[in-house]
Structures are given as structure tokens and as C-alpha cells.
Design a protein around this motif. Sequence first.
Motif, PDB file in Angstrom:
ATOM      1  N   ALA A  62       1.987  -1.447  -7.918  1.00 57.02           N
ATOM      2  CA  ALA A  62       0.362  -1.817  -7.315  1.00 57.02           C
ATOM      3  C   ALA A  62      -0.031  -2.537  -8.068  1.00 57.02           C
ATOM      4  O   ALA A  62      -0.724  -3.792  -7.855  1.00 57.02           O
TER       5      ALA A  62
ATOM      6  N   HIS B  57       0.789  -1.339  -0.088  1.00 54.95           N
ATOM      7  CA  HIS B  57      -0.032  -0.048  -0.122  1.00 54.95           C
ATOM      8  C   HIS B  57       0.703   1.283  -0.046  1.00 54.95           C
ATOM      9  O   HIS B  57       0.854   2.148   0.977  1.00 54.95           O
ATOM     10  N   ARG B  58       1.674   1.421  -0.830  1.00 53.46           N
ATOM     11  CA  ARG B  58       2.442   2.790  -1.045  1.00 53.46           C
ATOM     12  C   ARG B  58       1.584   3.651  -1.902  1.00 53.46           C
ATOM     13  O   ARG B  58       0.922   3.292  -2.890  1.00 53.46           O
ATOM     14  N   LEU B  59       1.259   4.927  -1.424  1.00 51.05           N
ATOM     15  CA  LEU B  59       0.483   5.778  -1.848  1.00 51.05           C
ATOM     16  C   LEU B  59       0.541   6.169  -3.582  1.00 51.05           C
ATOM     17  O   LEU B  59      -0.250   6.045  -4.209  1.00 51.05           O
TER      18      LEU B  59
ATOM     19  N   SER C 249       0.029   3.517  -5.843  1.00 45.82           N
ATOM     20  CA  SER C 249      -1.299   3.103  -5.940  1.00 45.82           C
ATOM     21  C   SER C 249      -1.943   4.238  -6.748  1.00 45.82           C
ATOM     22  O   SER C 249      -2.725   3.717  -7.775  1.00 45.82           O
TER      23      SER C 249
END
Lengths: 350, 278
Positions: free
Chosen positions: B143, B131-133, B136
Motif C-alpha cells: 500500500a 486497493h487491496r483491503l 491497506s
Amino acid sequence: MPASATGVHHRSYASELTLRHTRAERFRLLLILAAVVMVPFIVTPYWLTIANQIGIAVIGAVGLNILVGYTGQISLGQGGFLAVGAYTSALLHIRADLPVPVCIALAVITTAAIGALFGVPALRLKGLYLAIATLASQEIILFAVRTWDWLTGGVDAISLPRLEVGGFIFRQDFDWYWVIMAFAVLAVITGRNLFRTGLGRSFMAVRDQDIAASAMGVDVTRTKVLAFAISSAYAGLAGALMAHYTGIVTWERFTLDVSVLYLAIIIVGGLGSIAGSVYGAIFMITLPALITRFGQDFQSIWPQAAEKVPAVQVIVFGLVIVLFLIFEPRGLNRIWQRMKDYIRFWPYRY
Amino acid sequence: MITRAYRHSLNGSHLAPGQPLMEVSDVSLRFGGITALAGVGFTVTQGHIHAVIGPNGAGKSSLLNCISGLYRPQEGQVTLYTKNGPAELVGMRPHRIARLGVARSFQNIELFRHLTVLENLMLGRHVHMRHRLLASLAWFGPARREEIAHRVLVEEVIDLLQIQSVRHQPVGSLAYGFQKRVELGRALCMQPALLLLDEPMAGMNTEEKEDMARFVLDVHELAGVTVVLIEHDMNVVMDISDRVSVLDFGELIADGTPAEVSANPDVVRAYLGEELSA
């Protein structure tokens, strides 16, 4: 159960994860892109201004939908966050003399941080109570803007010079159109991508069932604060663009009315849908513009028409929201889906 | 009996069967003047199906909520033996406990009802994803790769629970039996070290119960997942569990094998009814 296209067989998860599976869907996207490119060459200057406003509203609406529609945290603070973005970028530009792209980037980051801060009440409050807490954040931000004369210039408007990047000066709506649309497209794509991934899914999990989400390992606290931060980042971008595009920053553009307008946009467009944010922005910005236009056209028949326009706009605004809440609470996005289903199922009903 | 070759093990525990996996000791939980649990203690052994039974209001669900961190008992310890040594669960927040491999289902179905079956199951993979921003937001790259990698395991769970046909339907629109199955699946996707099931067969007819019991046994036998099971149906409990703990008014009145427990006069009195002892 929505209709699904027949004859689509996936051989890999990668192909199933694409957003568009049929040629018709890809063609439709191409048509939309073509329309976006054509608009400034076709429409009158009046409608080009409206198009730019729509582009900015799309960015803000995508942001608000991430928070309200996808994470289920209702917010009446969008106007305040737009103000933070607009003022941060404007002040950095005129006081610190930073180049505009840097100002906009810093405005996005600052607004995200302030949004996260004002998101803290969401850790304890839900629903109506959270709405009131975010209303407070809206009022606090605007109060600060009006009273911190040393920073914001108080109630006086800030005027900004024309945007100049690498010697090119953005003078007209036509020049700005490309900047705003580029960011609007970026906002739509990143918003859509977010909810194809696990991170976006955890937002929706918190919306649907926060206890179960925590039992599945979702850090609810972190997720809510992150949702506020991401949502505010979009608001900050919209606000900063608005500041440089209009060249004037004043607190009157960020009142509670604006927060309510953005909520209306995502309700009319469709909560929990990125496409809906776009439809809603187009609809809710075009509608008052149309009314203004009609007012001017009717002036030859009925001289008082123009002065009745603001009243009619308010009435129609309220009416539209009520009608949507009664007849299609899931908004324009759902109406569009139903239309597509109708065509796909035709000549059958289901 | 292993019927299909699955690529992933659903068991997240690295302990050898027979070792203690979780120790509940002297757990007391009070709501104001009401004592929900009074000094409850037992040990869950790796590889067992451990049933917790008791009349309505005995504190079974409260006990499960204490283990998964939704309630915080006033006294007592819950110790989970993980691969990094023992961990104290009391006072830990629910998402931390989930990260240690404790998965659960709920008595009243608590699915993410607007999401599809697939999305619900993918949420079971939450703790295993990064869940890396920025990744994503960009989608293409890490992702997307991650989504596809985790999808493989999720599809195995879909296959195991036979819910292929409803994969893309929103769970809110599914029949009750399917929803219960999806909830089991969501917990399984976590590759749990310990699976807590709160009345997985409640409200089902005999056929659905048999299916569900089969799934629980499959999970247990194929993967060796340790299960703590709350159930009212005595036939099911006696059939599938290795060990049974009996609660009554918040107190542990018996703990042993199904045969021992069903012979225990206290249990018969409290749970099975007075007339059976005659």
C-alpha cells in the motif's frame, strides 16, 4: 489553517507520509503507550473494569466512524452488529466447541457479511432515510436474537466459560486488559492506515461527492457495501470480545441505546477521525462511571444520591451531546487540535 | 513548446492523432416531456480540442453527462475507441467509463471538499491503483509503495498546474480559481484518453481565463490529450479549439472548424445573436 511544525523538511515522499514528523509528536505517542501499559498497575479494580469497557468501545467506535464519519453513511445499527459478533462467537464456542480465537475470527467475518447485507439499502438511501433503514436492521437483528430460541436461546442469557488459551485462564480484569488493549491498538492502527491509502480515500470521496467519485472511477456501490462490511467487522470484534470478557451474552446489552451511545461517542470524539473515536470512547464511558462514583461518595451526605444516579447519567448524556453539537460539532479531536495550534502559535494568535 | 521534462505522459490514449477517438451518433435524451438532446451526432478526433457550444439550456452539459455515464440517453450510441477496440459507452456505469480513460470536470465544482488538494489529485489515480483491503489495513508494504509511486505523477500535475503552494490545504478553503484548477488536475491525474471539461473558465476574470486556457493548451500540446470542452466565451473557443460543435435546443446545428462555424448563419442566429448577421 492549522499550525504546522517548523523545521521539518522532507527529502522523500516516504518520510512525508509518516504520521509523526517531530520529536515531540513521537514522544507524545510514547507517553500514551506508557500510560496504557501502566494503567492496570495503578488503578482500582473499578476503574480497570471501566478501562476494559473503554477498550471495547474504542474498537466499536473506530468501526462506526469508518462508516459514518469517513463514508458518510449514517447508521443506527451498531448495537445489532455488536450482537451478531457476540452471539456468533459465543454460540460457536459453546455449541461447536471451537477455540475462542477461532470463534472471534469467525465472528468478525460473519458480522462483516451481515453488515454488508444490511448495507444494501445504502445504495438507494441517503441521510435520514438511511438512518431509518439501519434502525430497521438494528430491530430486525434483535428480533431474530429474541425469537430464534433454537439458535440463540431466545431472551435467556448465554453464559460462557472463562477464556482459556494454551492452559492460561483469563480470570480477572487484569488478564483481559491486555487482550482488549491489544485489539484496541490494532483497531486504531488499521483504521488509521486505511485512510492513508487509496481505498480509504475512495470512502471519503463517496462521502464528499458521490457523483464526482463515480466519474473518477470509484465504484460507489462496491465502496458503500465495503464500508458497511469493514465497519461491521470492527463491531463484530468488539461484540465477540465483550461476550468472552463478560462471560454473559444477552440481547439487553445490544439495544438501540447502545447504537445511540456509539453514535454519541463518535460525535463527541469527532466524526471522520480515528483519534476522535478513541477520545470519544474514553469520554463517554468515563463520564457515567464518574457520576456513579460521585453518587456513592455523596451517599454519606445525601442518602438518596445513589438511586438518582441513573437519572443524572441520562441527563448528562443528553446535555453533553447537545453542548458538543452547539459548541464543537467536530468534537474532542478538533478541541485537541486547537489546543495544539494555540501552543504552536504562541505568543501569536495565528 | 515543451518547457519541462515530465516523466509521465498524461495521455492515456494509444491512437494516432487524426484517428476518430469517439463517435457520438443519434443521441437522444428526454426528461419526461422535455427533449434535452435530439439525435445529436459528431466525431471527436484524437489530438483535437473539440469545443461544444450553444446557448444556455442547449443540452451541452446533458451531452457530457451522457458520455460520462451520469445520464442514460434513450436512443443513440457513444463509441469510444480504446486500445482494446471500440467500446459502447451508453448503458455503461460511470466508474466503468472512467476506467476506459474518460475523465471529466464539472460545471459547478464537484471536488471532495474535506480532502486536501493532494488527496483530491490522488483520487484521480484511483483507477490505476489496486486497493487491496489487507494491504491497506497494514499500510507498510504494497500500500505504501503504491502511494509513493503514484505520488510522483501527481506531483508532476501539481507542477504543471502551479498549485504547489496549496498542496496540503483542504480544497473547500481554496479560492474559486484554484478549485477549478484542482478539478482539471484531478481529471489529468487519471491520464485520460479523453478529457471532458464542462465550462472550465466559467465565472473567471480575463486573467484567470487566460491562465486556464494556457493550462488546457499545455495539456493538449505537451501530452496530446484529446479535449472536449464546453465553453461560453467565444473568444476562448475560437482561439483554442480545432473543431466546434454547436447545439441549440438539443439539436446539433453546426459542426466544423471554428472558421466554418462562425460563418454558419444558423449559428450566428442561434448563438451569437441576430444583430451580428446584419
